[in-house]
Design a protein around this motif. Structure first.
Motif, short mmCIF file in Angstrom:
data_model
loop_
_atom_site.label_atom_id
_atom_site.label_comp_id
_atom_site.label_asym_id
_atom_site.label_seq_id
_atom_site.Cartn_x
_atom_site.Cartn_y
_atom_site.Cartn_z
N TYR B 16 17.04 -0.73 -13.56
CA TYR B 16 15.89 -0.50 -14.45
C TYR B 16 14.61 -0.34 -13.65
O TYR B 16 13.79 0.52 -13.92
CB TYR B 16 15.74 -1.65 -15.45
CG TYR B 16 16.80 -1.64 -16.51
CD1 TYR B 16 17.44 -0.44 -16.89
CD2 TYR B 16 17.20 -2.81 -17.16
CE1 TYR B 16 18.43 -0.44 -17.86
CE2 TYR B 16 18.18 -2.81 -18.13
CZ TYR B 16 18.81 -1.62 -18.48
OH TYR B 16 19.77 -1.61 -19.43
N SER B 17 14.47 -1.22 -12.63
CA SER B 17 13.25 -1.12 -11.84
C SER B 17 13.18 0.22 -11.14
O SER B 17 12.12 0.80 -11.01
CB SER B 17 13.16 -2.27 -10.83
OG SER B 17 14.14 -2.11 -9.84
N GLY B 18 14.34 0.75 -10.76
CA GLY B 18 14.39 2.10 -10.19
C GLY B 18 13.86 3.11 -11.17
O GLY B 18 12.98 3.90 -10.85
N TYR B 19 14.36 3.04 -12.41
CA TYR B 19 13.89 3.95 -13.45
C TYR B 19 12.39 3.80 -13.66
O TYR B 19 11.65 4.78 -13.72
CB TYR B 19 14.60 3.66 -14.78
CG TYR B 19 16.02 4.16 -14.84
CD1 TYR B 19 16.35 5.44 -14.37
CD2 TYR B 19 17.04 3.37 -15.36
CE1 TYR B 19 17.65 5.90 -14.44
CE2 TYR B 19 18.35 3.82 -15.43
CZ TYR B 19 18.66 5.08 -14.97
OH TYR B 19 19.93 5.54 -15.03
N ILE B 20 11.99 2.52 -13.76
CA ILE B 20 10.58 2.26 -14.08
C ILE B 20 9.68 2.77 -12.97
O ILE B 20 8.70 3.46 -13.21
CB ILE B 20 10.36 0.75 -14.33
CG1 ILE B 20 10.99 0.37 -15.66
CG2 ILE B 20 8.88 0.41 -14.33
CD1 ILE B 20 11.19 -1.11 -15.85
N VAL B 21 10.08 2.47 -11.73
CA VAL B 21 9.25 2.91 -10.60
C VAL B 21 9.18 4.42 -10.56
O VAL B 21 8.12 5.00 -10.41
CB VAL B 21 9.81 2.34 -9.27
CG1 VAL B 21 9.20 3.06 -8.08
CG2 VAL B 21 9.51 0.86 -9.19
N THR B 22 10.30 5.09 -10.76
CA THR B 22 10.32 6.55 -10.78
C THR B 22 9.41 7.05 -11.89
O THR B 22 8.61 7.97 -11.69
CB THR B 22 11.75 7.05 -11.01
OG1 THR B 22 12.60 6.40 -10.09
CG2 THR B 22 11.82 8.55 -10.82
N GLY B 23 9.55 6.43 -13.06
CA GLY B 23 8.71 6.82 -14.20
C GLY B 23 7.25 6.65 -13.88
O GLY B 23 6.43 7.56 -14.10
N ILE B 29 1.61 10.69 -10.71
CA ILE B 29 1.41 12.06 -10.21
C ILE B 29 0.81 12.91 -11.31
O ILE B 29 -0.16 13.65 -11.12
CB ILE B 29 2.74 12.65 -9.70
CG1 ILE B 29 3.16 11.94 -8.42
CG2 ILE B 29 2.60 14.16 -9.43
CD1 ILE B 29 4.46 12.42 -7.84
N ALA B 30 1.40 12.79 -12.51
CA ALA B 30 0.91 13.59 -13.63
C ALA B 30 -0.54 13.25 -13.91
O ALA B 30 -1.38 14.14 -14.13
CB ALA B 30 1.77 13.32 -14.85
N LEU B 31 -0.85 11.96 -13.88
CA LEU B 31 -2.22 11.50 -14.19
C LEU B 31 -3.20 12.03 -13.15
O LEU B 31 -4.27 12.55 -13.50
CB LEU B 31 -2.24 9.97 -14.18
CG LEU B 31 -3.23 9.30 -15.12
CD1 LEU B 31 -2.83 9.58 -16.56
CD2 LEU B 31 -3.28 7.82 -14.87
N LEU B 32 -2.79 11.90 -11.88
CA LEU B 32 -3.66 12.38 -10.80
C LEU B 32 -3.87 13.88 -10.95
O LEU B 32 -4.99 14.38 -10.84
CB LEU B 32 -3.03 12.08 -9.45
CG LEU B 32 -2.98 10.59 -9.07
CD1 LEU B 32 -2.16 10.40 -7.80
CD2 LEU B 32 -4.38 10.05 -8.86
N LEU B 306 5.07 9.94 -2.59
CA LEU B 306 5.67 9.23 -3.71
C LEU B 306 7.17 9.52 -3.78
O LEU B 306 7.98 8.64 -4.07
CB LEU B 306 4.97 9.61 -5.01
CG LEU B 306 3.55 9.06 -5.13
CD1 LEU B 306 2.86 9.55 -6.37
CD2 LEU B 306 3.55 7.55 -5.10
N LEU B 307 7.51 10.78 -3.48
CA LEU B 307 8.94 11.11 -3.46
C LEU B 307 9.64 10.31 -2.37
O LEU B 307 10.74 9.79 -2.58
CB LEU B 307 9.14 12.60 -3.24
CG LEU B 307 8.89 13.44 -4.50
CD1 LEU B 307 8.97 14.92 -4.17
CD2 LEU B 307 9.89 13.10 -5.60
N LEU B 308 8.97 10.23 -1.21
CA LEU B 308 9.53 9.42 -0.13
C LEU B 308 9.70 7.99 -0.59
O LEU B 308 10.73 7.36 -0.35
CB LEU B 308 8.63 9.47 1.11
CG LEU B 308 8.79 10.71 1.98
CD1 LEU B 308 7.78 10.69 3.11
CD2 LEU B 308 10.20 10.78 2.54
#
Lengths: 420, 575, 157
Positions: B16-23, B29-32, B306-308
């Motif tokens: 879940y934390s993986g999902y959340i962090v990715t989200g 990124i979208a916000l920036l 962020l992808l890294l």
């Protein structure tokens, strides 16, 4: 006794003397609330002068200040709208021709004998230049044929009073200061170094001569009589200056002293035609505007006070009283602080401090802070009035502000110049 | 990091934390991007607005020039339409300024106000010009004409009155008429050409007319009243002319000097304003370009980093899953192959992997149990085999004996040695007896093997004190003493079998451990971490060291003693 | 030569290693019945056998037993250990050893043969067969000339 209290005291003495001896009838006139209407420019129609005059003369005085052209038009077309008219000698021809003014009787002028020879003969000293154009002495005396001339008579067309010798001013922060009467030249107006930063006064009877003197100084053309150019000369002159303007040499023209101050203080302009109060104001603002003493000589102007053709009776008496008041000392001292001269300076001397007299009239370095009419310091100790003393300045008159015969012809040319 | 994850965060939470962090990363990124792009969009709008302003302001110059052109047309040709057009353009420009003013910022507002101020001044001047021109027109067309006609009529009246009698006076009047004509001609020339010399000429003529009037009035026969009337009309004529001249000069001055300067200043201010706005627009454009570059770099950088980050994060997450999973797989593979030695990876969390680990643990326990039971089975098989071997030997042996003796008996009998033959019968009997005893023992053994195996906690002190008591008679009769330690442990075992162990040991002792000073059996216990050791010691001859392992074999004995079941030894090992 | 023992007239020693007295009596009876010249030296257990063998090995002058009848199931040392002892010794290896046991387990037989047992005979459980087996063993080993190896060795010394 400092200067201020001295001035105050002197003016009180002067006023008391005037009230007691010279104008007994005016006192009663005040009671009837006689009102003197004076049309003129801001140069002389100042509120402080009006208040002082009202106080000294005991009459009501209304000032109708306006632009040169506006007041001239008023004076030359509607003599009923004013009692006295104050402007420049170059309006005399027009007014006289328009027949809206009446001649002044020198016998009713208390200080006539004190009036300097500058106005009476055209020369302040024997060796002084006469100056081209309508020198006031040529327009002063009313001749038997009702024309104006230099031959003395008892009737004069105007009261000689305020006058000055004008030139251009430049910002010494940006332009290296020249040597008066030696390197300073009208030619600077067209100097490429100041491209885009030059302005001239927006008046064909004044600015035209600045331009003509500049063109002549640069040797680009000569005039047979710079004070009365022919149509061909006008054409040639404008051809040169319009071309210059098209190249963007001029920032523009200015129509008021305030605008001239604004132009130089905003750095839009570094060199331009100047009036003395503009120079004082800029110096007061800390901008080192140098009032040049061109080697070609000054462009002089002479203030005129004229009587309306319609002014009669008690109103005429009051008008004479006001004219006499102007030469009585205080007003001359007052306008001296703006850099103007009065035709009978010695009468004003007691109303000035020694330092003021020395600076403004004698061309000596200021020994103390000198304040302008607005109460702000305009002269720092050590400053020297450019061009030197009153005498020296008026010995070097190149041309007088003049309404030439080709006046109407110059107008559209001027417009072309302004809009180029 | 991986070990930390494994130790602290459960599997589900890790995923879940993986999902959340990715989200979150995607959202950031979208916000920036949105933030940066909205600045850009704002800048773009500004640029568009600015260029619109610049266009509008630049149009001021054109409008101003057009106004002045129309004003000049009006002045010099008197077309009222041109004058009205000035007003229309003025209104249009005011609206334009209003539009800009409503939206502009403070740094240009001064310039706009300046422009507006000049525009106002210009229009006011123009109004004044119109007034002056109208007055001039009225003077020229009406007053001037009226006075001229009146003067002319008066003079002509005088000429008519003279009726050609007084040639000199008539000529003077004709001179006057001529002067009047010249005045008028010069006046109109002036208004046409605007050459000041014509005014001069006209006033000269007026003066000359006055002189004529003076001459005539000095003559005695002159009609003074009429001449005065003519003089007065002449004055009016003169003043209306001069006024018209002044009005002309006035509006010419206004148009050419005042208005020109106002037009120039307005255009200048407009240019300055537009260059200011253009400069600002340029600045914003530069900023936009810079921003675009910066945003591009920033987004590229942030996206990559962020992808890294996601990559590393998911790598860690997946490693945190796969590492223990791989270990478990290894473990299970080994466990599946039956190993009981497989190492169970350390895993403390009670998540899915934790369950798997526990399962692996149980699997291992099962494998250990299986291994043990297999060993047990093997041992029991071996024991059975040995047992069967031993039993078959022990059973065969008496048969061989009895059959052998039967053979001897037959032989002796056939040789007639009957007594000898009969004597051998005992041997057959005793062999058969031994066999029947063996069979009984076997039955007893099988009974023991089927015994209840239920275990319970046994206090050996209690058990053995009861045991000693029950053996008192037997011990006394054989002269043996039994010494039991008092600190025996409590063990988990089957009671009857445990008891049998001690019975067998005692039996063996009584059977083999003979001592002249009287037999003795001593029982005591000692323990280590895992086991309790129960020691039984007698004061018999002992078993030589080399036979110690052998004695645990089934039915093994060291001495030629009467055959006895040695099951006691069997149990003693098991305990 | 039909019967070496009978014809030589010499008294030959037969080593009987047997813990069971009954079986020993049976064997001895049949041996005696077969030939008076065969002297039976009975040993009761593995330890006794070991002691005897060591003593024989250590005394070169002493005659080696002609034949060993060896039971497998013995107290202290079992038959295979005795066998290994004999076959592991230079001096004793030539003595023919006949395993004579009740066991017919293949495992026992295999182990015995691996340890160089010369024969493996199961004790018979039929009434008259015991005597015949003993007789046949003795007959067979009388046909064999193993003792010549022992004599040669001895004469060499």
């Amino acid at each position: 006794m400092n200067r201020r209290s001295f001035l105050k005291k002197s003016s009180q003495v002067g006023a008391a003397a005037l009230a007691a001896t010279a104008f007994p009838r005016i006192l009663s006139a005040r009671n009837r609330k006689l009102t003197l209407r004076i049309v003129g420019t801001h140069v002389t129609l100042q509120e402080k002068i009006r208040q002082q005059a009202e106080k000294d003369l005991g009459i009501n005085i209304e000032f109708y200040p306006g632009g040169s052209a506006e007041v001239l038009l008023k004076a030359s077309t509607d003599p009923d709208s004013f009692d006295l008219y104050e402007q420049w000698s170059n309006s005399i021809k027009i007014l006289w021709q328009a027949r809206t003014i009446q001649n002044i009787d020198i016998n009713r002028l208390i200080y006539w004998n004190e009036i300097s020879s500058l106005t009476k003969t055209g020369r302040i000293t024997e060796q002084a230049k006469l100056g081209f154009g309508d020198a006031p002495y040529k327009l002063l005396y009313v001749q038997p044929d009702d024309k104006l001339g230099s031959t003395k008579s008892d009737k004069i067309s105007f009261l000689p009073y305020v006058h000055n010798a004008d030139s251009f001013g430049y910002n010494a922060d940006i332009i290296e200061q020249g040597i008066p009467y030696t390197t300073e030249s009208w030619g600077w107006l067209l100097d490429k170094r100041f491209h885009g930063k030059v302005a001239v006064i927006n008046a064909p009877t004044i600015g035209l001569f600045d331009l003509a003197l500049a063109v002549q100084a640069r040797g680009e053309m000569t005039f047979q009589d710079i004070g009365n150019m022919t149509r061909e000369e006008v054409d040639q002159l404008f051809e040169i200056v319009i071309a210059k303007k098209r190249q963007g040499h001029f920032r523009g023209v200015w129509s008021s002293v305030a605008q001239s101050v604004e132009l130089m203080s905003s750095d839009d302009v570094v060199l331009q035609s100047m009036f003395s109060p503009g120079v004082s104001t800029l110096n007061g603002m800390g901008i080192p505007c140098v009032y040049a003493a061109p080697k070609e000589g000054y462009r002089a102007w002479h203030g005129v006070m004229c009587l309306s053709r319609s002014c009669t009776g008690k109103r005429l008496d009051a008008a004479y009283a006001f004219m006499n008041w102007w030469l009585s000392g205080w007003p001359g001292a007052f306008i001296a602080r703006q850099g103007y001269y009065i035709s009978n300076p010695l009468r004003s001397r007691p109303f000035m401090s020694e330092a003021e007299w020395d600076y403004w009239y004698e061309g000596k370095p200021a020994t103390e802070f000198l304040k302008g009419t607005d109460g702000r310091v305009s002269v720092q100790p050590g400053n020297i009035r450019s061009g030197g003393s009153y005498i020296q300045r008026f010995e070097n008159i190149a041309v007088w502000n003049t309404v030439m015969d080709t006046y109407e012809y110059t107008l559209p040319k001027w417009s072309e110049f302004v809009l180029a | 990091m991986i070990s930390l994850l494994i130790r602290k965060v459960s599997l589900k939470k890790r995923i879940y934390s993986g999902y959340i962090v990715t989200g979150i990363v995607a959202f950031v990124i979208a916000l920036l991007s949105y933030g940066s792009l909205s600045t850009l969009v704002g800048d773009f709008h500004s640029v568009v607005t600015f260029s619109r302003y610049v266009e509008e302001i630049m149009s001021f110059s054109a409008h101003m020039s057009e106004m002045q052109r129309q004003a000049l047309i009006y002045i010099y040709s008197g077309h009222n339409a041109a004058g009205d057009r000035v007003g229309e353009i003025y209104v249009g420009m005011l609206e334009g300024i209003g539009r800009i003013q409503s939206k502009e910022k403070s740094d240009t507002i001064d310039s706009i106000k300046e422009t507006e101020k000049y525009l106002h001044a210009y229009y006011n001047t123009f109004q004044e010009v119109r007034t002056q021109r109208k007055l001039q027109q009225r003077l020229v067309r009406r007053e001037f004409r009226k006075h001229a006609t009146k003067a002319q009529l008066l003079i002509e009246e005088r000429i008519a009155a003279l009726q050609g009698n007084d040639i000199d006076r008539t000529l003077q009047y004709y001179r006057m008429l001529n002067f009047l004509l010249q005045i008028e001609k010069n006046a109109y020339r002036y208004f046409d050409s605007l050459d000041g010399s014509f005014v001069h000429a006209a006033t000269e003529r007026i003066q000359e007319t006055r002189e004529v009037i003076d001459i005539l009035s000095k003559q005695p026969q002159g009609n003074q009243r009429r001449l005065a009337e003519i003089a007065s009309v002449l004055t009016c004529y003169e003043s209306s002319f001069l006024e018209a001249v002044q009005r002309t000069r006035g509006y010419l001055y206004l148009v050419n000097v005042v208005m020109s300067a106002q037009v120039y200043e307005t255009i200048y201010q407009a240019k300055r304003l537009s260059s200011m706005i253009a400069g600002r627009s340029e600045y914003i454009q530069e900023r936009m370009l810079e921003n675009i570059t910066t945003i591009f770099h920033f987004l590229l950088f942030s996206a990559i980093s962020l992808l890294l980050f996601i990559g590393f994060f998911s790598f860690f997450i997946s490693r945190s899953i796969t590492v223990p999973l791989n270990r478990l797989t290894q473990t299970f593979r080994r466990l599946a192959s039956g190993s009981s030695e497989a190492e169970i990876p350390e895993y403390v969390l009670r998540d899915e992997l934790g369950e798997l680990t526990i399962a692996a643990g149980s699997f291992k326990q099962r494998n250990i149990a299986l291994e043990e039971s297999r060993k047990e089975l093997k041992r029991s098989n071996e024991e059975l085999e040995q047992f069967v071997y031993t039993v078959s030997h022990d059973l065969k042996s008496p048969i061989v004996t009895s059959m052998g003796f039967i053979g001897i008996i037959r032989k002796l009998a056939s040789q007639g040695k009957y007594e000898q033959a009969v004597a051998k019968l005992d041997r057959v009997a005793s062999a058969n007896e031994r066999m029947s005893q063996l069979i009984r023992d076997l039955l007893e053994l099988s009974r023991v093997g089927r015994m209840d195996m239920a275990k319970k906690l046994l206090d050996l002190n209690k058990l053995l004190s009861n045991f000693a008591e029950s053996q008192t008679i037997r011990l006394r009769s054989s002269g043996f003493s039994l010494l039991i330690a008092s600190d025996l442990p409590v063990i988990y075992a089957n009671e009857s079998r445990t008891l049998q162990v001690f019975e067998n040991i005692l039996s063996n002792t009584l059977k083999y451990a003979h001592n002249e000073e009287g037999g003795m059996l001593e029982i005591h216990a000692a323990g280590d971490e895992d086991w309790w050791y129960i020691f039984c010691k007698d004061n018999g001859p002992g078993i030589p060291l080399e036979y110690h392992e052998k004695i645990f074999g089934l039915f093994y004995r060291l001495m030629q003693m009467p055959k006895e079941p040695a099951s006691g030894w069997l149990w003693s090992k098991r305990s | 030569m039909k019967n070496a023992v009978k014809e030589s007239g010499r008294s030959e020693q037969l080593l009987l290693v047997e813990d069971s007295d009954d079986h020993a009596e049976l064997t001895e009876f049949h041996i005696t019945d077969y030939s008076q010249r065969i002297r039976v030296n009975r040993l009761h257990d593995g330890a006794e056998a070991m002691t005897y063998l060591e003593q024989v090995e250590a005394s070169p002058q002493q005659r080696l037993p002609w034949l060993v009848l060896l039971d497998l199931k013995l107290p202290k040392y079992d038959g295979l250990e005795i066998l290994a002892r004999i076959k592991g010794s230079d001096r004793l290896a030539g003595i023919p050893v006949v395993i004579f046991s009740t066991s017919n387990s293949g495992k026992d037989i295999k182990r015995a043969l691996k340890n160089y047992a010369n024969s493996y005979i199961v004790k018979p459980m039929e009434a008259d067969r015991y005597g015949e087996v003993i007789s046949e063993i003795l007959q067979y080993w009388e046909l064999n000339q193993h003792h010549l190896v022992q004599d040669t060795g001895r004469s060499d010394a």
